[in-house]
Design a protein around this motif. Sequence first.
Motif, mmCIF file in Angstrom:
data_model
loop_
_atom_site.group_PDB
_atom_site.id
_atom_site.type_symbol
_atom_site.label_atom_id
_atom_site.label_comp_id
_atom_site.label_asym_id
_atom_site.label_seq_id
_atom_site.Cartn_x
_atom_site.Cartn_y
_atom_site.Cartn_z
ATOM 1 N N UNK A 123 0.787 -1.228 0.000
ATOM 2 C CA UNK A 123 0.000 0.000 0.000
ATOM 3 C C UNK A 123 0.821 1.281 0.000
ATOM 4 N N UNK A 124 1.854 1.346 0.814
ATOM 5 C CA UNK A 124 2.573 2.603 0.988
ATOM 6 C C UNK A 124 3.172 3.165 -0.307
ATOM 7 N N UNK A 125 3.634 2.323 -1.255
ATOM 8 C CA UNK A 125 4.160 2.896 -2.502
ATOM 9 C C UNK A 125 3.126 3.706 -3.288
ATOM 10 N N UNK A 126 1.825 3.448 -3.045
ATOM 11 C CA UNK A 126 0.794 4.181 -3.779
ATOM 12 C C UNK A 126 0.475 5.533 -3.148
ATOM 13 N N UNK A 127 0.977 5.772 -1.946
ATOM 14 C CA UNK A 127 0.685 7.039 -1.270
ATOM 15 C C UNK A 127 1.191 8.246 -2.066
ATOM 16 N N UNK A 128 2.427 8.228 -2.601
ATOM 17 C CA UNK A 128 2.856 9.384 -3.404
ATOM 18 C C UNK A 128 2.002 9.597 -4.649
ATOM 19 N N UNK A 129 1.490 8.503 -5.230
ATOM 20 C CA UNK A 129 0.635 8.631 -6.410
ATOM 21 C C UNK A 129 -0.656 9.355 -6.042
ATOM 22 N N UNK A 130 -1.272 8.965 -4.925
ATOM 23 C CA UNK A 130 -2.500 9.601 -4.488
ATOM 24 C C UNK A 130 -2.267 11.073 -4.157
ATOM 25 N N UNK A 131 -1.159 11.349 -3.481
ATOM 26 C CA UNK A 131 -0.832 12.725 -3.140
ATOM 27 C C UNK A 131 -0.552 13.554 -4.385
ATOM 28 N N UNK A 132 0.179 12.962 -5.343
ATOM 29 C CA UNK A 132 0.471 13.671 -6.579
ATOM 30 C C UNK A 132 -0.782 13.984 -7.377
ATOM 31 N N UNK A 133 -1.723 13.043 -7.415
ATOM 32 C CA UNK A 133 -2.985 13.287 -8.119
ATOM 33 C C UNK A 133 -3.766 14.412 -7.460
ATOM 34 N N UNK A 134 -3.735 14.441 -6.130
ATOM 35 C CA UNK A 134 -4.446 15.502 -5.412
ATOM 36 C C UNK A 134 -3.826 16.866 -5.721
ATOM 37 N N UNK A 135 -2.514 16.936 -5.741
ATOM 38 C CA UNK A 135 -1.835 18.194 -6.062
ATOM 39 C C UNK A 135 -2.175 18.636 -7.481
ATOM 40 N N UNK A 136 -2.200 17.689 -8.406
ATOM 41 C CA UNK A 136 -2.534 18.024 -9.796
ATOM 42 C C UNK A 136 -3.934 18.615 -9.903
ATOM 43 N N UNK A 137 -4.899 18.006 -9.209
ATOM 44 C CA UNK A 137 -6.280 18.508 -9.256
ATOM 45 C C UNK A 137 -6.346 19.937 -8.741
ATOM 46 N N UNK A 138 -5.696 20.213 -7.628
ATOM 47 C CA UNK A 138 -5.766 21.559 -7.042
ATOM 48 C C UNK A 138 -5.047 22.584 -7.906
ATOM 49 N N UNK A 139 -3.950 22.199 -8.518
ATOM 50 C CA UNK A 139 -3.234 23.136 -9.385
ATOM 51 C C UNK A 139 -4.009 23.402 -10.671
ATOM 52 N N UNK A 140 -4.688 22.382 -11.166
ATOM 53 C CA UNK A 140 -5.403 22.508 -12.428
ATOM 54 C C UNK A 140 -6.678 23.328 -12.283
ATOM 55 N N UNK A 141 -7.381 23.175 -11.171
ATOM 56 C CA UNK A 141 -8.690 23.801 -11.019
ATOM 57 C C UNK A 141 -8.705 24.924 -9.985
#
Length: 254
Positions: free
Chosen positions: A223-241
């Motif tokens: 599970x832990x390796x996916x944490x940066x992916x989830x965090x990165x997706x969240x950052x992308x959403x906030x930067x985009x919108x």
Amino acid sequence: MEVIWFLFFAVLLTGYFALEGFDLGVGLLLPVLGRTRESRDRMVAAMAPFVLANEVWLVAVAGTLFGVYPRLEGEVLFGLYPLVVAMLLSWIVRDAGLWFRRRLDGGGWRGFWDALIAFGSLGLSFGWGMTLYAAATGFTSSPVNPVGVLLGVLVTLLFAFHGWTFLAWRTPGAFGAVRSGRALLLSGLVSALPAAGLLVGAMPYLLEHSAPAATLNVLSVMALPFAPVMLGAQVWVWRTFRPGKGAVPLPSFF
């Protein structure tokens, strides 16, 4: 390893309250600020790009809870069975409203689904407050009592305030207020306070009742390796919108 997973679970739960809190808050405010169909469309469009990304945090919370703290599974699912079912139904109703409100163009059609968005948001917000009370009492007391109801009201009001701050940040001036990103961050932290308070009190219990070390090691690899992916997706959403990136569109799926 127990401490690492506790910190991970704490970040997920408080992050869910801080992020999904404004989605639910906007839904709660639909009957209050959405006096016209156009204003309700604008409110839903403001939060729509963030909804799916925010709900991922709830899935991660549930997976971590049942994987790292398996003894709590029975207490949550069976001790709070009616409340859990009510919250799941509220979640389904809220998301169904978001998905179906624009499938037809009639005012009655949209009004019906907008009402379900508000009703589902209320059920989830109020249910979370009662769930926190039940967890704070070790699932030994029914959440249907004055203190549980008051905590449900408190969480609902915090989410509504967070939703109002989000609208004032995302659509400046459209609903009579303008707020900065710093104000939105502050309202998110305030919305997460009930969950943070529960975690502080429950920390000794959770550390003591964690899954065996071998299980935690396997979960860490999976599970832990996916944490940066989830965090990165969240950052992308906030930067985009974020505000200033152009007009707020109405996504086709909402």
